[in-house]
Design a protein around this motif. Structure first.
Motif, short mmCIF file in Angstrom:
data_model
loop_
_atom_site.label_atom_id
_atom_site.label_comp_id
_atom_site.label_asym_id
_atom_site.label_seq_id
_atom_site.Cartn_x
_atom_site.Cartn_y
_atom_site.Cartn_z
N LEU A 220 5.16 6.98 -1.69
CA LEU A 220 5.47 5.92 -2.66
C LEU A 220 4.22 5.10 -2.93
O LEU A 220 3.48 4.76 -2.00
N LYS A 221 4.01 4.77 -4.20
CA LYS A 221 2.85 3.96 -4.56
C LYS A 221 3.26 2.92 -5.58
O LYS A 221 3.95 3.23 -6.56
N TRP A 222 2.83 1.65 -5.36
CA TRP A 222 3.17 0.54 -6.24
C TRP A 222 1.92 0.07 -7.01
O TRP A 222 0.79 0.31 -6.57
N PRO A 223 2.11 -0.62 -8.11
CA PRO A 223 0.96 -1.19 -8.84
C PRO A 223 0.19 -2.17 -7.95
O PRO A 223 0.79 -2.89 -7.14
N GLU A 224 -1.13 -2.21 -8.10
CA GLU A 224 -1.95 -3.10 -7.28
C GLU A 224 -1.63 -4.56 -7.53
O GLU A 224 -1.86 -5.42 -6.66
N GLY B 252 3.37 2.87 6.42
CA GLY B 252 2.66 2.31 5.29
C GLY B 252 2.11 0.94 5.66
O GLY B 252 2.26 0.48 6.79
N GLY B 253 1.48 0.29 4.72
CA GLY B 253 0.88 -1.01 4.99
C GLY B 253 1.08 -1.96 3.83
O GLY B 253 1.72 -1.63 2.83
N PHE B 254 0.51 -3.16 3.98
CA PHE B 254 0.61 -4.16 2.92
C PHE B 254 -0.69 -4.94 2.83
O PHE B 254 -1.49 -4.96 3.78
N LEU C 59 0.84 -1.18 0.00
CA LEU C 59 0.00 0.00 0.00
C LEU C 59 0.89 1.25 0.00
O LEU C 59 2.11 1.16 0.14
N ARG C 60 0.29 2.40 -0.12
CA ARG C 60 1.06 3.65 -0.17
C ARG C 60 1.88 3.83 1.10
O ARG C 60 1.38 3.61 2.20
N HIS C 61 3.13 4.22 0.96
CA HIS C 61 4.02 4.49 2.07
C HIS C 61 4.35 5.99 2.13
O HIS C 61 4.44 6.65 1.09
N ALA D 57 5.76 2.65 -8.61
CA ALA D 57 5.27 3.20 -9.87
C ALA D 57 5.24 4.73 -9.81
O ALA D 57 5.43 5.39 -10.83
N ASN D 58 5.00 5.27 -8.60
CA ASN D 58 4.93 6.72 -8.43
C ASN D 58 5.68 7.15 -7.18
O ASN D 58 5.56 6.52 -6.13
N THR D 59 6.47 8.21 -7.31
CA THR D 59 7.16 8.83 -6.18
C THR D 59 6.80 10.30 -6.19
O THR D 59 7.05 11.01 -7.16
#
Length: 295
Positions: free
Chosen positions: A65-69, A271-273, A21-23, A49-51
């Motif tokens: 920070l955000k990663w692809p789902e 952040g989470g997971f 998840l978003r950090h 994917a995004n900073t």
């Protein structure tokens, strides 16, 4: 003045592949009159994917920070590297640097400053048995001083000398009353104690998070991880930093990264997971700080 290099490594490991998840990161200081950033680097694996860099409500530099789902991983590593120059005051400020109305302790703020300082001067933690009140009053009385700077110095030294320091790696902070009762704590516990003690007199304080570099004395406490101390607003002098863990005054050997109203707002990485609670194996943090004096 010193040239400082800081490498802050945080690694999370998971038993099974998890989604991220978003950090939120608070790892980068802002340029100031006492600190100049020369170079910064942020390495993240797996790459997001995004900073996105922003400033929070306190004007701290924060990164999202955000990663692809669809991403799944058993490891997350975040490495922040800072290269900077630091030139703090490093000594107690002279009396003449304070406004005349603030030279004697306790003092009151000017009417035009109160709206901006009100929440920072307000107690943030319960003290039902007035343990913090009593401790603060005793320290002020034992100091034998009436000058604001001498009282603050005495409180900083008293926490260092009278409380046992012990590292604690789980998240969270003791209440100031718990620290008084236990007679021990971490750097963040000591910062909160000094903040709440001064707030009992209506003095505005901030929680400061950052890094500590040793002055080669071998006696500083709190290195090898992020460090915490407090800032005190003194009319005429502005925000002056005090590290009760080490008895340091006016920012000596301290690299400020963020300032907040309370400790819970200053987490370096949060952040989470997506996964099961049992998927977590652990978290490892390593902070390396090297300093080279510049004449």
């Amino acid at each position: 003045m010193a040239r400082i290099k800081i490498v802050h490594t945080t690694e999370y490991t998971y038993r099974n592949p998890v989604g991220l998840l978003r950090h939120r990161l608070m790892l980068r200081p802002d340029d100031s009159h006492d600190l100049r950033l020369l170079k910064t680097e942020l390495e993240v694996d797996p790459a997001p994917a995004n900073t996105l860099w922003k400033h929070d409500v306190f004007n701290n530099s924060v990164c999202f920070l955000k990663w692809p789902e669809t991403l799944r991983t058993t490891r997350l590593a975040i490495v922040s590297t800072l290269d900077l120059l630091h030139h703090p005051d490093g000594q107690p400020l002279p009396h003449y640097s304070l406004d005349p109305g603030a030279e004697a302790f306790p003092f009151s703020y000017a009417q035009n400053e109160i709206p901006d300082l009100a929440l920072l001067a307000e107690r943030q933690m319960p003290d039902p048995d007035h343990k913090v009140d009593a401790w603060a009053q005793r320290i002020v009385a034992d100091s034998g001083a009436t000058e604001t700077l001498k009282v603050l110095e005495a409180m900083t030294r008293a926490i260092k000398e009278k409380f046992r320091y012990g590292a604690r790696y789980e998240e969270g902070t003791q209440t100031a009353a718990q620290t008084v009762e236990l007679g021990s704590g971490t750097c963040r516990d000591f910062a909160v104690l000094m903040m709440e003690a001064l707030r009992s007199y209506g003095i505005a304080t901030r929680f400061v998070t950052g890094y500590l570099y040793d002055d080669t004395s071998g006696e500083t406490r709190g290195g090898g991880s992020t460090h915490a101390w407090c800032g005190v607003y003194l009319p005429g002098a502005g925000w002056v930093e005090y590290d009760p863990t080490n008895g340091l005054i006016a920012g000596a050997n301290l690299i400020r990264v963020g300032v907040t109203r309370e400790a819970a707002q200053s987490i370096p990485i949060s952040g989470g997971f997506v996964g099961s609670e049992d998927d977590t194996i652990g978290m490892h943090v390593d902070v390396s700080v090297s300093a080279v004096p510049i004449r």
